[in-house]
Design an enzyme around this catalytic site. Structure first.
Site, PDB file in Angstrom:
ATOM      1  N   ASN A  36       0.855  -1.183   0.000  1.00 24.72           N
ATOM      2  CA  ASN A  36       0.000   0.000   0.000  1.00 24.72           C
ATOM      3  C   ASN A  36       0.896   1.240   0.000  1.00 24.72           C
ATOM      4  OD1 ASN A  36      -1.869   2.003   0.419  1.00 24.72           O
ATOM      5  ND2 ASN A  36      -2.400   1.378   2.516  1.00 24.72           N
ATOM      6  N   LYS A  38       0.037   4.245  -0.330  1.00 19.06           N
ATOM      7  CA  LYS A  38      -0.653   5.408   0.251  1.00 19.06           C
ATOM      8  C   LYS A  38      -0.451   6.648  -0.635  1.00 19.06           C
ATOM      9  CE  LYS A  38      -0.004   3.251   4.698  1.00 19.06           C
ATOM     10  NZ  LYS A  38      -0.017   3.374   6.148  1.00 19.06           N
ATOM     11  N   GLU A 126      -7.023   4.331   7.776  1.00 16.84           N
ATOM     12  CA  GLU A 126      -6.831   5.762   7.518  1.00 16.84           C
ATOM     13  C   GLU A 126      -8.078   6.377   6.884  1.00 16.84           C
ATOM     14  OE1 GLU A 126      -3.104   5.375   5.418  1.00 16.84           O
ATOM     15  OE2 GLU A 126      -2.171   4.703   7.281  1.00 16.84           O
ATOM     16  N   GLU A 196      -5.699  -5.295  10.567  1.00 17.53           N
ATOM     17  CA  GLU A 196      -4.728  -4.212  10.734  1.00 17.53           C
ATOM     18  C   GLU A 196      -5.041  -3.430  12.009  1.00 17.53           C
ATOM     19  OE1 GLU A 196      -2.670  -3.035   6.933  1.00 17.53           O
ATOM     20  OE2 GLU A 196      -4.525  -1.902   6.934  1.00 17.53           O
ATOM     21  N   GLY A 202       1.929   2.128  10.635  1.00 23.83           N
ATOM     22  CA  GLY A 202       2.822   3.274  10.479  1.00 23.83           C
ATOM     23  C   GLY A 202       3.505   3.708  11.759  1.00 23.83           C
ATOM     24  N   SER A 242       3.048  -2.286  10.381  1.00 21.58           N
ATOM     25  CA  SER A 242       4.501  -2.272  10.587  1.00 21.58           C
ATOM     26  C   SER A 242       5.166  -3.613  10.274  1.00 21.58           C
ATOM     27  CB  SER A 242       4.838  -1.789  12.001  1.00 21.58           C
ATOM     28  OG  SER A 242       4.399  -0.445  12.173  1.00 21.58           O
TER      29      SER A 242
HETATM   30  C1  PEP Z   1      -0.948  -0.189   5.766  1.00 22.08           C
HETATM   31  O1  PEP Z   1      -0.831   0.800   5.066  1.00 22.08           O
HETATM   32  O2  PEP Z   1      -1.929  -0.908   5.608  1.00 22.08           O
HETATM   33  C2  PEP Z   1       0.082  -0.491   6.760  1.00 22.08           C
HETATM   34  C3  PEP Z   1      -0.039  -1.583   7.451  1.00 22.08           C
HETATM   35  O3  PEP Z   1       1.120   0.421   6.922  1.00 22.08           O
HETATM   36  P1  PEP Z   1       2.528   0.151   7.669  1.00 22.08           P
HETATM   37  O4  PEP Z   1       3.079  -1.143   7.120  1.00 22.08           O
HETATM   38  O5  PEP Z   1       3.378   1.335   7.315  1.00 22.08           O
HETATM   39  O6  PEP Z   1       2.253   0.045   9.132  1.00 22.08           O
END
Ligand code: PEP
Length: 283
Positions: A36, A38, A126, A196, A202, A242
């Site tokens: 992702n 983003k 998000e 998640e 993040g 993460s």
């Molecule tokens: C995500 O964008 O779904 C995500 C898990 O981000 P990150 O890996 O940066 O925590």
């Protein structure tokens, strides 16, 4: 091109029609790794990153195969599509709950399909928490995704306050029930659920493999109650929050964790490759 194969009718990506079981496969479900991106990168960086990503097994459903999907920002979907290696799929970060019309700034599921997407993220935290997206809205988005032939990757997960007050599993259960409301098992054959936890996205703070595996069992328990045991065992449940090149192997070694949804580490080609390699060792 494999990026335009309809995942709903492609045995490689549709567990309901995938009857080939490689002899050496330790886990039944095909791994799924999403990157992702983003709201990051501009065109030159997008192209360089997209060109660097390879899908083990070339996306053909064979041993070692992993569904690898990148989710670029909307303006770069058409930029990325022609430079992807065989088997690497394209996905949208969101779609509208509406089919078409006077919805300025929104992107329809059929448009994503038209530009070569195989899947779409639905209900990323998000958007749930930053933009107030509700389960009722997400249920409609899932309907649009399914109508367009896209694999819906439904994101669920609790906040830190919800976890600390012991409500994580209740939240996961209720998000699933709300977001899947109105959708029959037969329509959801391609569904992927991304667990998640909001506090892990993040933040550099990853769920322990035990905590992630427990949450994934909650997802399957709810799917079993809503639909059937068979369905709950077929759906891919992936972890996000993460995930990085160092912790991926430990997470993906767990039977419950069918892959990962990766944000930050998916922007670094070598890190994303290491995560895909860890997923490939499941199959
Ligand atoms: C995500 O964008 O779904 C995500 C898990 O981000 P990150 O890996 O940066 O925590």
């Amino acid at each position: 091109s494999t990026t335009t194969t309809n995942p709903a009718t492609n045995p490689a990506t549709n567990p309901a029609t995938n009857t080939s079981t490689p002899a050496a496969e330790p886990f039944r479900r095909r791994p799924f790794v999403g990157g992702n991106w983003k709201m990051n990168l501009l065109a030159a960086e997008v192209v360089a990153l997209a060109q660097s990503i390879a899908a083990p097994g070339g996306g053909d459903g064979g041993a070692g195969g992993v569904d690898v999907v990148v989710f670029p920002p909307f303006p770069y979907l058409a930029t990325v599509r022609p430079v992807l290696k065989p088997g690497v799929q394209l996905g949208g970060q969101d779609c509208s709950a509406e089919k078409q019309g006077a919805f300025t700034g929104q992107v329809g599921a059929a448009m994503l399909r038209d530009v070569g997407c195989a899947s779409v993220l639905i209900g990323h935290s998000e958007r749930r928490h930053g933009l107030g997206e509700t389960d009722a809205l997400l249920s409609r988005k899932i309907g649009q995704a399914l109508d367009a032939g896209l694999v819906p990757v439904l994101c669920v997960g609790e906040t830190l306050a919800e976890r600390e007050s012991g409500r994580a599993h209740e939240v996961i259960d209720s998000q699933l029930r709300g977001s899947l409301a109105g959708h029959a098992e037969s329509a959801l054959a391609t569904l992927v659920v991304a667990y998640e936890p909001v506090w892990a996205i993040g933040t550099g703070r990853t769920a322990t493999p035990d905590d992630a595996a427990e949450a994934h069992r909650t997802v399957r328990r709810t799917l079993k109650e809503l639909y059937s045991a068979r369905f709950s065992e077929q759906v891919r449940v992936i972890y996000g929050g993460s995930v990085n090149a160092r912790n991926a192997a430990e997470l993906l070694a767990r039977e419950e964790i069918d892959g990962g949804l990766v944000g930050g580490a998916s922007l670094v080609a070598s890190d994303f490759a290491a995560i895909i390699a860890a997923a490939s060792r499941r199959s």
